[in-house]
Design an enzyme around this catalytic site. Structure first.
Site, PDB file in Angstrom:
ATOM      1  N   GLU A 334       0.828  -1.197   0.000  1.00 54.27           N
ATOM      2  CA  GLU A 334       0.000   0.000   0.000  1.00 54.27           C
ATOM      3  C   GLU A 334       0.865   1.250   0.000  1.00 54.27           C
ATOM      4  OE1 GLU A 334      -3.960  -1.612   2.388  1.00 54.27           O
ATOM      5  OE2 GLU A 334      -2.547  -0.305   3.421  1.00 54.27           O
ATOM      6  N   CYS A 335       0.648   2.111  -0.964  1.00 53.17           N
ATOM      7  CA  CYS A 335       1.254   3.438  -1.035  1.00 53.17           C
ATOM      8  C   CYS A 335       2.788   3.370  -0.967  1.00 53.17           C
ATOM      9  CB  CYS A 335       0.693   4.342   0.054  1.00 53.17           C
ATOM     10  SG  CYS A 335       0.861   6.095  -0.312  1.00 53.17           S
ATOM     11  N   ALA A 336       3.379   3.504   0.199  1.00 52.91           N
ATOM     12  CA  ALA A 336       4.832   3.428   0.302  1.00 52.91           C
ATOM     13  C   ALA A 336       5.349   2.076  -0.187  1.00 52.91           C
ATOM     14  CB  ALA A 336       5.269   3.650   1.751  1.00 52.91           C
TER      15      ALA A 336
END
Length: 473
Positions: A334-336
């Protein structure tokens, strides 16, 4: 029935000092020997880290948008088990909810769901008698919310405090404390908010200790405790992460941690364990190999852009992640985590699992997102609807021609998102997301990879953990 004394710490707007007061209260009561539990309204990851440091147990989130109204009480009961007091830090202003959905997801909404009294923190630095009008307006605006008292923040002098107390006495609102301006309790921040606890270590402990000292000397702790004790019994059954049919064999699921990947919900690991996994933490800044026997990898959010050079320098682990992905093992990022899986981040080589490049931008992308899975995956059947949260200052430029994985009207087409999962999520009005198709967003990873800008709260999508662990075997 749940009988934990509880209080919600709210404010008229962001920046009034909710985190200062909530963390200080938790630390002050813990220093008295009380068992306390901290919660944060909304999808914030950083404030719960300070709560955890203050009270010695995981800080948790309560977010009706991500998990549904029906789970807020059970999650609270789960997270506050064994505590003598629970402190719930609000988000933004008291009545600020999901954009376009009224109070849904607001601090007031959660306070009503928990039948919890509210203490309003007011930054009084530039106010005098007008503070009474402000507080009176907040007390009378919403139905079913009880503001039991006020804690004044950034008070300038004894004379200033006397003026404020006199004004609030006119409207019958108790003043439970008055904090003076104090640079000792200011935590450092950067582009996405406060610097996470895991990145500050000793300095964060000093900040929390300072907050405990300040709050203990300026707030009537007995009065706040009496307010919390006035909360009625809550008729809920505690949430449980245990799956009804855990996967046998205890497959190893590695979860990224450390300073670069500190964004995650406590319930994620609990659900993985409840689904039958053996969870092992890997720190991509220091560990050069995945845990022995790793069959799946979960990488949450954080600040990889701050550690791009260190992440890039760890070539052995980058190669190990690429090799795991090549086997088709389930990988949820997720994201990072998405940025780390890309070919590069601001020119620094990353894992190369995702055929795309990431870079920092000056623009903040922030908000709840409704999305629909476009393709079948180990994570979920095609057509699964989810609600998540997006929070970053990066963009990912994927290669052309790859199949999109999500349909969303709210996520930019250049944002890379992977496959979705879980039971149908609820929107801000507690109805199902409209079935009409949205704009294709991002692309799907190869094999078992799910890489996304979308942060999901797995307690609201419990099938994710079960399906991930099942895919290991």
């Amino acid at each position: 029935m749940v009988n934990v004394p509880r209080v919600v710490i709210a404010a008229p707007a962001s920046g009034h000092g909710k985190t200062t007061v909530a963390t200080g209260l938790l630390a002050a009561y813990a220093s008295r020997g009380m068992r306390v539990a901290g919660f944060k309204v909304g999808p914030d990851y950083i404030d719960p880290g300070y709560h955890a440091l203050a009270c010695g147990r995981p800080g948790r989130n309560l977010d009706p948008v991500l998990v549904g109204e029906e789970l807020v009480g059970p999650l609270f009961a789960h997270g506050s088990a064994g505590a003598a007091l629970a402190v719930v830090e609000g988000v933004m202003g008291l009545y600020d909810g999901r954009t376009g959905h009224g109070e849904f997801g607001s601090t007031a909404h959660v306070a009503r769901l928990l039948a919890a009294p509210v203490v309003l923190v007011v930054d009084a630095a530039a106010q005098g008698r007008s503070v009474a009008a402000l507080v009176h307006g907040f007390r009378t605006f919403g139905e079913g919310v009880r503001i039991a008292g006020v804690i004044l923040n950034r008070v300038g002098s004894d004379r200033h405090e006397a003026i404020l107390r006199e004004a609030l006495d006119e409207v019958g609102t108790p003043v439970l404390g008055a904090l003076r301006r104090d640079d000792e309790v200011v935590a450092p921040s950067r582009h996405l908010g406060l610097v996470p606890v895991v990145e500050r270590s000793a300095a964060a402990r000093e900040t929390v200790a300072a907050l405990a000292r300040v709050v203990s000397s300026t707030v009537d702790l007995d009065a706040v405790l009496a307010v919390a004790a006035g909360a009625p019994s809550l008729a809920v059954t505690p949430w449980s992460p245990a799956a009804p049919d855990p996967v046998p064999g205890r497959p190893v699921v590695a979860v990224a941690g450390g300073p670069a990947f500190s964004f995650g919900y406590a319930e994620t690991v609990e659900l993985l364990c409840g689904a039958g996994a053996e969870v092992s933490t890997v720190d991509p800044l220091h560990d050069e190999v995945l845990p022995a026997g790793t069959r799946a990898l979960v990488v949450g959010g954080g600040f990889p852009e701050v550690y791009a050079a260190e992440l890039s320098a760890n070539a052995p682990l980058r190669a190990a992640v690429a090799a795991l992905a090549a086997t088709g093992a389930p990988i949820a990022a997720e994201c990072a985590g998405l940025l780390w899986l890309c070919r590069s981040l601001d020119g620094a080589p990353m894992c190369g699992v995702v055929d795309a490049d990431a870079r920092m931008t000056p623009r903040l992308t922030l908000g709840y997102r409704d999305a629909v899975a476009l393709s079948e995956s180990w994570l979920a059947p095609a057509g699964t609807r989810v609600t998540g949260h997006e929070f970053h200052r990066t963009v990912v430029s994927p290669v052309a021609g790859a199949a999109p994985a999500w349909a969303s009207r709210e996520m930019p087409a250049e944002g890379f998102v992977g496959r979705s999962a879980g039971r149908p999520a609820r929107s801000g009005r507690s109805g199902l997301i409209p079935p009409r198709p949205g704009r294709p967003a991002g692309l799907g990873g190869d094999g078992g990879v799910h890489a996304s800008y979308l942060h999901l709260h797995w307690a609201g999508q419990p099938a994710i953990a079960r399906r991930l662990v099942a895919a290991c075997v």
